[in-house]
Design a protein around this motif. Structure first.
Motif, PDB file in Angstrom:
ATOM      1  N   GLU A 555      93.972  67.374  46.589  1.00 34.03           N
ATOM      2  CA  GLU A 555      94.700  66.349  45.838  1.00 34.03           C
ATOM      3  C   GLU A 555      95.925  65.847  46.604  1.00 34.03           C
ATOM      4  O   GLU A 555      96.299  64.681  46.492  1.00 34.03           O
ATOM      5  CB  GLU A 555      95.096  66.890  44.472  1.00 34.03           C
ATOM      6  CG  GLU A 555      93.896  67.210  43.600  1.00 34.03           C
ATOM      7  CD  GLU A 555      94.264  67.436  42.141  1.00 34.03           C
ATOM      8  OE1 GLU A 555      95.469  67.297  41.801  1.00 34.03           O
ATOM      9  OE2 GLU A 555      93.361  67.726  41.344  1.00 34.03           O
ATOM     10  N   LYS A 556      96.543  66.725  47.402  1.00 28.61           N
ATOM     11  CA  LYS A 556      97.690  66.303  48.202  1.00 28.61           C
ATOM     12  C   LYS A 556      97.258  65.246  49.221  1.00 28.61           C
ATOM     13  O   LYS A 556      97.928  64.220  49.398  1.00 28.61           O
ATOM     14  CB  LYS A 556      98.294  67.513  48.918  1.00 28.61           C
ATOM     15  CG  LYS A 556      99.523  67.173  49.751  1.00 28.61           C
ATOM     16  CD  LYS A 556     100.101  68.428  50.405  1.00 28.61           C
ATOM     17  CE  LYS A 556     101.310  68.079  51.257  1.00 28.61           C
ATOM     18  NZ  LYS A 556     101.877  69.306  51.922  1.00 28.61           N
ATOM     19  N   LEU A 557      96.110  65.477  49.852  1.00 31.00           N
ATOM     20  CA  LEU A 557      95.605  64.530  50.830  1.00 31.00           C
ATOM     21  C   LEU A 557      95.186  63.224  50.148  1.00 31.00           C
ATOM     22  O   LEU A 557      95.428  62.125  50.662  1.00 31.00           O
ATOM     23  CB  LEU A 557      94.421  65.144  51.589  1.00 31.00           C
ATOM     24  CG  LEU A 557      94.111  64.605  52.979  1.00 31.00           C
ATOM     25  CD1 LEU A 557      95.305  64.778  53.911  1.00 31.00           C
ATOM     26  CD2 LEU A 557      92.886  65.316  53.561  1.00 31.00           C
ATOM     27  N   LEU A 558      94.570  63.328  48.982  1.00 33.02           N
ATOM     28  CA  LEU A 558      94.155  62.137  48.256  1.00 33.02           C
ATOM     29  C   LEU A 558      95.359  61.326  47.778  1.00 33.02           C
ATOM     30  O   LEU A 558      95.309  60.091  47.733  1.00 33.02           O
ATOM     31  CB  LEU A 558      93.263  62.518  47.067  1.00 33.02           C
ATOM     32  CG  LEU A 558      91.833  62.948  47.425  1.00 33.02           C
ATOM     33  CD1 LEU A 558      91.069  63.364  46.171  1.00 33.02           C
ATOM     34  CD2 LEU A 558      91.080  61.837  48.148  1.00 33.02           C
ATOM     35  N   HIS A 559      96.442  62.026  47.417  1.00 37.51           N
ATOM     36  CA  HIS A 559      97.669  61.310  47.037  1.00 37.51           C
ATOM     37  C   HIS A 559      98.156  60.462  48.211  1.00 37.51           C
ATOM     38  O   HIS A 559      98.522  59.284  48.042  1.00 37.51           O
ATOM     39  CB  HIS A 559      98.747  62.302  46.622  1.00 37.51           C
ATOM     40  CG  HIS A 559     100.092  61.671  46.413  1.00 37.51           C
ATOM     41  ND1 HIS A 559     100.383  60.869  45.329  1.00 37.51           N
ATOM     42  CD2 HIS A 559     101.224  61.701  47.183  1.00 37.51           C
ATOM     43  CE1 HIS A 559     101.624  60.434  45.426  1.00 37.51           C
ATOM     44  NE2 HIS A 559     102.160  60.923  46.545  1.00 37.51           N
TER      45      HIS A 559
END
Length: 641
Positions: A555-559
């Protein structure tokens, strides 16, 4: 190069032509059919040993029975080449397994003689029984229904379920057990030993032949004579064999074993069995690769599907390269698992009848007490692994992606509901190539990621596969761990890299970029790398992220992706419905992001057979397809500006 058939075979365009031959000509026809198969497979490749082993049986079946009115179902279908050649496909047989050519397996849409489409094992008895019950219901009880199943496929649970039902159905069903002690690899288990007991009992076979001869002479004295002799025969079977006949105990009349390479005797036996109503089984003993010396006496696993070869010398033609080539993903799995098991005594390997196909045979050779071939029994393989996990061991259950579908309930019920740390290594994920839709690993991303207590990952290259295998054997609290990888070669000739832990649920940025971001899962990430290099020459600079995990998502990368890019392309070698791209869209919706997303992958349709790259190109996620998607998105941006 078209292969010319022999004189008799050239005149057989369908089973009606076959029936015009005198029975004395069948031996020659079998020789010509066997030669035609050898000539074609040596030039064009394909499955080999299984079809050679049933040449006489195939000819006898179509000679005796009125196909397609009488319905013939082949199990798996590796052995159905002769059937295809005799049923109108001789002149197009050279296109077998080629893109847009005929299928390597029986297929309903391809021919009226293919009564049921197959590819996975153990389905034939159930299908043929359904057809037999339907005929009885419709008042067509004179119609014959024949299932041809190998002793390997007979170990599958579905076959036993079908026989259990058939025994009380009173339907007109003939099961032919093609017993050659092989599936792809040598068969394992108690059933193999049981069949060996039957086929090697000289006393039983001698007396069985005598009983059959007496039956033929006495039957003319009245209808009761056949019943009396049948009782005598059953008594002899039970007395001479070490245990009662398993098939007879299921209320299936058992006949055999008979020589599966004596075509004239097979014709006689099948002609007799036509007149016997109800469910019955004929036990035929055959030899895989029959009639071609190297396949008969050599490594029968190799000759199951040898590829192209010199038919005179038996030398299998292999490509030669000027430089080191990347290994197959399956071999990286096999060697890495041994490497890990040498340091971790808790690791156990499991496969359902595919030790060579999955390369678990490497561990079976190095550590025979820690690697198990459980036979064609995917359900058992999964629950067996779950049992191992309850005792603190670390099971690596290696199953082809499409075969895992057969054990899906066990994944949910026996593994994930109980939150057990079983590792599933799914080989042949994505397109399987020439084996076609029955073997494409199209659905595992979707069907695995929807289960609670499940981690789903896919490596982009060999180093990432080694790292994921290393990570999956580290201690964790519950959660099954799926690692999916494709058939064929990777991209790293120097693949034996140091292993390191990957934090579960983390991806990686391959390169930054502008305007468009490409998110990939698994080996197709290499296609994105190639596409990005080509796009650079055109002045375009998309970003590329290798997500590694579809569950949990990074999710950090997708953010970062959704904050920086409004045009996103997802690429996966799995179905678009519920797959990786769907997971990204769900994340976007759940977190109130907004972006234009183009999903590339396998569409909601059955994709046929062909080389992997041919099918990927057809579906638009080969390097050119990715490049095209980026250009189209970039043009939309330029048009708006």
């Amino acid at each position: 190069m078209l292969i010319e058939p022999g004189k008799l075979l050239a005149a057989v365009n369908n089973p009606d032509d076959l029936k015009k031959l005198d029975q004395t000509q069948l031996v020659q026809l079998c020789d010509e059919l066997r030669t035609f198969i050898i000539d074609n497979v040596s030039v064009y490749g394909g499955h080999f040993g299984a079809s050679l082993g049933v040449v006489e049986l195939t000819v006898a079946l179509h000679y005796v029975f009125n196909t397609p009115q009488d319905q013939l179902v082949w199990d798996v279908g590796h052995q159905a080449y002769g059937h295809k050649i005799l049923t109108g496909r001789r002149d197009v047989f050279h296109t077998n397994r080629m893109y847009k050519g005929i299928s390597g397996f029986p297929k309903i849409k391809e021919s009226e003689y293919d009564a049921f489409g197959v590819g996975h094992s153990s389905t034939s008895i159930s299908a043929a029984l359904g057809m037999a019950v339907a005929s009885k219901y419709k008042g067509s009880e004179d119609r014959q229904h024949i299932a041809v199943i190998g002793d390997g496929a007979m170990t599958g649970g579905l076959a036993f379920e079908a026989m259990n039902h058939a025994g009380v159905s009173n339907s007109n069903l003939l099961i032919i057990l093609n017993d050659n002690c092989m599936s792809i690899d040598p068969n394992v288990g108690a059933l193999k030993d049981y069949l060996t007991d039957i086929t090697t009992s000289h006393t039983y076979n001698k007396m069985k032949d005598e009983v059959w001869n007496i039956l033929g002479r006495i039957s003319k004295f009245g209808p009761n004579a056949r019943e009396i002799i049948s009782k005598v025969e059953n008594s002899i079977k039970s007395f001479l064999l070490s245990q009662s006949n398993m098939f007879e105990s299921l209320n299936l009349r058992y006949f055999g074993p008979v020589d599966g390479h004596d075509v004239n005797h097979l014709v006689s036996v099948l002609d007799d069995l036509k007149d016997i109503k109800g469910p019955k089984i004929l036990h035929c003993v055959t030899r895989k690769g029959k009639g071609y010396g190297p396949a008969e006496t050599g490594n029968q696993t190799t000759w199951h599907a040898p590829g192209k070869f010199d038919k005179v010398t038996g030398e299998i033609r292999k490509k030669t390269y000027d430089s080191p080539q990347p290994p197959k993903y399956q071999d990286v799995f096999g060697h890495t698992l041994v490497e890990l098991a040498e340091k971790n005594e808790k690791i156990i390997g499991i496969t359902p009848a595919m030790p060579s196909g999955s390369s678990l045979n490497i561990m079976m050779k190095a550590m025979p007490d820690r690697a198990f071939d459980v036979g064609i029994a995917e359900q058992h393989a999964v629950t067996f692994s779950a049992g191992l996990a309850t005792q603190g061991l670390i099971p690596f259950c290696n199953i082809y992606s499409s075969f895992m579908q057969r054990g899906y309930d066990q994944v949910i019920h026996d593994v994930c509901i109980q939150d057990l740390p079983v590792n599933f290594c799914l080989d042949r994920a994505g397109f399987a190539g020439a084996d076609g839709p029955t073997h494409h690993g199209a659905y595992d991303i979707a069907y695995m990621r929807c289960i609670p207590n499940m981690i789903v990952s896919s490596p982009m290259n060999e180093a990432e596969l080694r790292n994921l295998l290393y990570t999956s054997q580290l201690p964790r609290d519950g959660k099954a761990f799926t690692i999916r990888y494709p058939r064929g070669q990777g991209v790293m000739p120097q693949w034996k890299t140091p292993m390191e832990e990957i934090k579960v649920g983390t991806g990686r940025k391959i390169k930054g970029g502008e305007e468009v971001a490409i998110l990939t899962l698994g080996h197709v990430g290499n296609y994105a790398v190639e596409a990005c290099k080509n796009l650079e020459t055109k002045g375009l600079n998309p970003a590329h992220y290798d997500m590694r995990f579809v569950k949990p998502l990074d999710e950090k990368l997708l953010h970062e992706v959704f904050t920086r890019y409004k045009k996103i392309i997802t690429v996966e070698d799995g179905c678009l419905m519920g797959g990786f791209g769907s997971a990204v869209v769900e994340y976007m919706a759940d977190n109130n992001y907004s972006a234009q997303i183009k999903r590339l992958g396998i569409p909601d349709e059955i994709v046929e057979h062909g080389e992997q790259i041919e099918l990927q190109r057809e579906c638009g996620f080969d390097p050119e397809g990715i490049e095209k998607a980026v250009i189209e998105m970039t043009e939309q941006i330029l048009a708006k500006s």
